[in-house]
Design an enzyme around this catalytic site. Sequence first.
Site, PDB file in Angstrom:
ATOM      1  CD  GLU A   1      -2.782  -1.357   2.407  1.00 13.57           C
ATOM      2  OE1 GLU A   1      -2.767  -0.441   3.250  1.00 13.57           O
ATOM      3  OE2 GLU A   1      -3.473  -2.382   2.524  1.00 13.57           O
TER       4      GLU A   1
ATOM      5  CG  ASN B   1      -0.733  -7.036  -1.320  1.00 13.03           C
ATOM      6  OD1 ASN B   1      -1.344  -7.594  -2.224  1.00 13.03           O
ATOM      7  ND2 ASN B   1      -1.201  -6.958  -0.077  1.00 13.03           N
TER       8      ASN B   1
ATOM      9  CG  HIS C   1     -10.027  -5.990   1.082  1.00 17.79           C
ATOM     10  ND1 HIS C   1     -10.197  -7.135   1.839  1.00 17.79           N
ATOM     11  CD2 HIS C   1      -8.712  -5.675   1.172  1.00 17.79           C
ATOM     12  CE1 HIS C   1      -9.025  -7.481   2.374  1.00 17.79           C
ATOM     13  NE2 HIS C   1      -8.121  -6.615   1.986  1.00 17.79           N
TER      14      HIS C   1
ATOM     15  CD  GLU D   1      -4.689  -8.011   1.880  1.00 17.37           C
ATOM     16  OE1 GLU D   1      -5.567  -7.327   2.446  1.00 17.37           O
ATOM     17  OE2 GLU D   1      -3.483  -7.735   1.931  1.00 17.37           O
TER      18      GLU D   1
ATOM     19  CG  ASP E   1     -12.659  -9.337   2.146  1.00 13.36           C
ATOM     20  OD1 ASP E   1     -12.694  -8.334   1.410  1.00 13.36           O
ATOM     21  OD2 ASP E   1     -12.058  -9.355   3.240  1.00 13.36           O
TER      22      ASP E   1
HETATM   23  O1  9MR Z   1      -7.219  -8.469   8.714  1.00 17.60           O
HETATM   24  C1  9MR Z   1      -6.310  -7.608   9.359  1.00 17.60           C
HETATM   25  C2  9MR Z   1      -6.898  -7.142  10.693  1.00 17.60           C
HETATM   26  O2  9MR Z   1      -6.995  -8.246  11.578  1.00 17.60           O
HETATM   27  C3  9MR Z   1      -6.038  -6.048  11.281  1.00 17.60           C
HETATM   28  O3  9MR Z   1      -6.652  -5.547  12.455  1.00 17.60           O
HETATM   29  C4  9MR Z   1      -5.867  -4.953  10.261  1.00 17.60           C
HETATM   30  C5  9MR Z   1      -5.023  -3.803  10.772  1.00 17.60           C
HETATM   31  O4  9MR Z   1      -5.064  -2.739   9.884  1.00 17.60           O
HETATM   32  O5  9MR Z   1      -5.250  -5.485   9.102  1.00 17.60           O
HETATM   33  C6  9MR Z   1      -6.060  -6.425   8.465  1.00 17.60           C
HETATM   34  O6  9MR Z   1      -5.468  -6.868   7.265  1.00 17.60           O
HETATM   35  C7  9MR Z   1      -5.221  -5.890   6.261  1.00 17.60           C
HETATM   36  C8  9MR Z   1      -4.005  -6.344   5.500  1.00 17.60           C
HETATM   37  O7  9MR Z   1      -2.923  -6.562   6.349  1.00 17.60           O
HETATM   38  C9  9MR Z   1      -3.613  -5.328   4.409  1.00 17.60           C
HETATM   39  N1  9MR Z   1      -4.732  -5.066   3.561  1.00 17.60           N
HETATM   40  C10 9MR Z   1      -5.983  -4.691   4.208  1.00 17.60           C
HETATM   41  C11 9MR Z   1      -6.367  -5.763   5.236  1.00 17.60           C
HETATM   42  C12 9MR Z   1      -7.728  -5.469   5.827  1.00 17.60           C
HETATM   43  O8  9MR Z   1      -7.709  -4.258   6.547  1.00 17.60           O
END
Ligand code: 9MR
Length: 542
Positions: free
Chosen positions: A156, A197, A233, A263, A265
């Site tokens: 990101e 990513n 997402h 990722e 969903d």
């Molecule tokens: O799924 C992850 C969640 O448990 C954490 O609290 C969160 C913190 O920002 O990160 C989530 O995973 C993220 C991933 O690492 C990067 N892309 C977005 C995902 C969803 O927020």
Amino acid sequence: MKNLVATSLFAVCAIMPVFAVQGSDLPTPSLKELAKQSGIYVGAAMEARHLKEPEFAKVFASQFNQLTPENEMKWSYIHPERNRFDFAKADELVAFAEQHNMAVKGHALVWHIQNPEWLTNQDWTAPELEKVLERHIKTVVGHYKGKVKYWDVVNESFNENGSYRETLWYQVLGERYLELAFKFAHQADPDAILFYNDYSNEGMGPKSNAIYRKVKGMVDEGIPIHGVGFQLHLMGEHSIGEATVARNIQRLQDLGLKVHFTEVDVRIRDDAKQFSVDAQARLFSRLMDFAIYYPSVDMYTTWGVTDKYSWIPSWFPGYGRGLMFDKDYKPKKAFDAVYSSLLAASQGEFAYQPPVGEHADTRIVQAFVAKPLTQSRLNDQEVIYYPFAYNQLGGQNLAVPESHNLSGKWAVGYHDNKLIGRVYRQDDKTFTNKTFDYENDNVEVFLQSGEAYWQIRSVVGEDFAANSFPGKTKGVWSADGKVFDFEIEFTSLKSLTGETIGFNIALSDNDEPEADASVMLSCILYLATTPVGKVNSSVSYL
Ligand code: 9MR
């Protein structure tokens, strides 16, 4: 098209999943067995705490052959103090993956979130931070050498408009932090397959263009980068622009890079009706169709397994149904749809072809939401803002020309019989004094109702110009030309609820002071829409 299956002209009939159901609702052959036949890893994100839940582990191990630690490899977990690494939780996940012969993708070596305070609360010099980054990456990648084959090296880095995100890494090290991170990872494990990513980067647009330019530069310079991840997402009610995703995958593939769906969903409301459930399933399977079709897409990872555990509801309350298994680990329609695509491929009956061609090249079609407003004026809290997505006039290159420093976002809602919208626009040079409206910087709105079609234009600082729209139109600019508020009233109607309206909006930019129409460099950025869509009481598909 992937290995074994040739696209069959005959295979156009609906393909029903024909699978044997075991004691549980899980199919034979498993999802992972089918995916393997198409050369695809099918995986999911998982947290170490889920290992304690037998049902979770069982479903995961039986259906997936790839695992991404959802949190345990992030800095705050794995490197909690400057001189202490903690691999315990991540090791548990890697051991589980090894036990079940799964590929692991490490996530994420560089991010701006979930960083420990020792890292974020200090003023670093560039040489210091570079050392810290090097030590982190080499220690973590080194620890998992030979065990973790794939890494999300950088996560990101870009904003929606293609600029660099102002992170610690960018502020201290500049954009070369990306090159550094990939080099360090490669030095620690030369066999690891290394990814950039991001989210909202699957289609063509300012963000994916910026990523493309960056990764192309890295490939040209010989920096060890091997692929780009699309997080995906998604929202159930938003279709993806298939032609634009296809073009983006193709251009990355042409660079010799892999593309991973990292990722996935698809969130829908808890009270969503069958329509949304079907749309969700279509999106999940369409992504798998892409993975089957493109040789470069060889990993499809969902961000979690079951709706029992998902990051979505804590960020989007009321959207708890985004994954392929429900809270009781029952496979959902989305699972069946993905399974059907893979089954078709394994039987030589895969017929999907991404849309390409002239039309697909120059028009990007993306659904968006217009929300009902509680009052007859726009409230930023009640609407959804979308970026202006691409340069409509760019032909093969839909990026905004570098000479044009233009970006913006827009939203539209509705109240009674009015569409009410707002544009935020940023432009370094604004021209408004040329002879013809279309030569000046302006906002254009395109409307369609039934067979009728209208184009209405507002030069910066002015109301909409005279137009043939049979209702009322009103456009008001802020004094600095950065905010445009508009209302479009369908006077023949009492309410827009239940109406079908086509809507499209563009920013036009002319940066040539002397230009007439023939040399005008017009730069239209827009999030285009399907020509016709629906407005109903909760949501509109325009
Ligand atoms: O799924 C992850 C969640 O448990 C954490 O609290 C969160 C913190 O920002 O990160 C989530 O995973 C993220 C991933 O690492 C990067 N892309 C977005 C995902 C969803 O927020």
